[in-house]
Scaffold this motif. Structure first.
Motif, short mmCIF file in Angstrom:
data_model
loop_
_atom_site.label_atom_id
_atom_site.label_comp_id
_atom_site.label_asym_id
_atom_site.label_seq_id
_atom_site.Cartn_x
_atom_site.Cartn_y
_atom_site.Cartn_z
N CYS A 72 6.70 5.20 4.67
CA CYS A 72 5.19 5.05 4.61
C CYS A 72 4.35 6.35 4.08
O CYS A 72 3.55 5.99 3.18
N ALA B 101 1.05 6.27 -3.99
CA ALA B 101 0.46 5.06 -4.34
C ALA B 101 -1.22 4.92 -4.05
O ALA B 101 -1.68 4.26 -4.52
N LEU C 278 -3.78 2.49 -5.62
CA LEU C 278 -4.43 1.38 -4.74
C LEU C 278 -5.87 1.60 -4.93
O LEU C 278 -6.63 0.59 -4.97
N CYS D 220 -2.72 -9.58 1.11
CA CYS D 220 -2.01 -8.36 0.95
C CYS D 220 -1.19 -8.54 -0.29
O CYS D 220 -1.05 -7.47 -1.02
N CYS E 68 -1.23 -5.91 -3.31
CA CYS E 68 -0.05 -5.04 -3.67
C CYS E 68 0.56 -5.49 -4.89
O CYS E 68 1.32 -4.61 -5.39
N LEU F 94 0.22 -3.20 -8.19
CA LEU F 94 0.64 -2.10 -8.24
C LEU F 94 1.56 -1.88 -9.55
O LEU F 94 2.37 -2.92 -9.50
N PHE G 286 6.91 -0.23 -4.74
CA PHE G 286 5.89 0.27 -4.26
C PHE G 286 5.07 -1.19 -3.64
O PHE G 286 4.25 -1.04 -2.74
N GLY G 287 5.08 -2.15 -4.47
CA GLY G 287 4.29 -3.55 -4.19
C GLY G 287 4.97 -4.14 -2.89
O GLY G 287 4.25 -4.46 -2.18
N GLN G 288 6.28 -4.07 -2.82
CA GLN G 288 7.14 -4.38 -1.79
C GLN G 288 6.69 -3.76 -0.38
O GLN G 288 6.45 -4.39 0.51
N CYS H 106 4.08 -1.92 0.12
CA CYS H 106 2.62 -2.19 0.22
C CYS H 106 2.41 -3.46 1.14
O CYS H 106 1.59 -3.48 2.18
N ASP H 107 3.11 -4.38 0.63
CA ASP H 107 2.97 -5.67 1.37
C ASP H 107 3.30 -5.83 2.77
O ASP H 107 2.66 -6.41 3.46
N CYS I 10 0.72 -3.57 4.63
CA CYS I 10 -0.54 -4.22 4.78
C CYS I 10 -0.60 -5.47 5.50
O CYS I 10 -1.53 -5.55 6.48
#
Length: 258
Positions: A60, A67, A71, A84, A88, A91, A96-98, A100-101, A104
């Motif tokens: 995290c 990121a 964002l 979310c 995400c 990105l 990072f998208g995974q 982030c999701d 979030c």
């Protein structure tokens, strides 16, 4: 799924230096590099965590540091019309998208955006609020020694900074920071996040090569060395004194003679 992402993320960043990223004082570790050559040469700063969730916390914090700016740009320029997954998914990094999701979804899109947009964003605070980093209200410790060898020398000297500290009651998620304040100009500091660090004696040895250059003249004068040990991020403006608080401070100095 989170543990799978932890493993993938740690492999991706396995080549990253684990110790003490230099940054200008008060800045996010990933955003500014300062020219002063304050580097770790040897250390015993091993965070002995007894909690497997420390891996999630590391993921995290690294994610927020790397990121966050992207964002914020997405929120500012594109806006958020969905949840979310939509935010995400913008990105540039699929990994990072995974991450982030997942983060979030823990708090929901509205709270996630509020955390990201807070003034003076603090990765440890954000990740504590996202329930991925542990924090305690009982951490105790102190800086026991700050010394510099040699205590003085001409320009070009390599100064060795030694800092020792003890922890008497375990840290949840904290930080150990060493800073150098010149007679003129901006200070530089180096820090390490501590994950579940247990009671014991710890120390770090760093070096600063006082070789003048265009950005660092290393003028003659007294240079202050300060060290700080904290639960949460040292110097953070967030939290109510329970998430972020100072455990101990120490100071020393050295002199450049010209």
């Amino acid at each position: 799924e989170m543990f799978a992402l932890v493993a993938l993320y740690l492999v991706t960043f396995a080549s990253a230096a684990p110790m003490m990223n230099l940054r200008a004082a008060g800045s996010a570790a990933s955003s500014v590099k300062v020219p002063a050559k304050l580097v770790s040469r040897s250390t015993e700063l091993v965070s002995r965590s007894t909690d497997e969730s420390a891996g999630e916390c590391k993921v995290c914090i690294e994610f927020v540091e790397q990121a966050l700016n992207e964002l914020i740009q997405i929120i500012t320029k594109v806006g958020v019309s969905g949840g979310c997954a939509e935010l995400c998914g913008e990105l540039s990094s699929r990994l990072f998208g995974q991450i982030c999701d997942i983060l979030c979804t823990i708090v929901g899109i509205e709270e996630f955006i509020k955390l990201l947009q807070k003034e003076d964003p603090d990765p440890i605070y954000i990740c504590t609020e996202l329930k991925t980093c542990a924090h305690v209200t009982t951490a105790k410790g102190n800086i026991t020694n700050v010394s510099v060898d040699p205590p003085s020398g001409p320009q070009g000297t390599t100064f060795t900074i030694t800092v020792d500290y003890t922890i008497t009651s375990a840290i949840g998620t904290g930080e150990f920071v060493v800073g150098v304040i010149p007679p003129q100009g901006a200070p530089a500091q180096s820090g390490q996040v501590l994950y579940g660090t247990q009671p014991g004696a710890y120390g770090a040895r760093l070096s600063l090569q006082a070789q003048p250059n265009e950005q660092d003249p290393f003028n003659a004068g007294t240079y202050q060395v300060v060290a700080e040990l904290c639960e949460g991020s040292c110097g953070s403006s967030h939290g109510d004194g329970t998430i972020t608080y100072t455990l101990g401070k120490g100071s020393g100095s050295f002199k450049i003679t010209g």
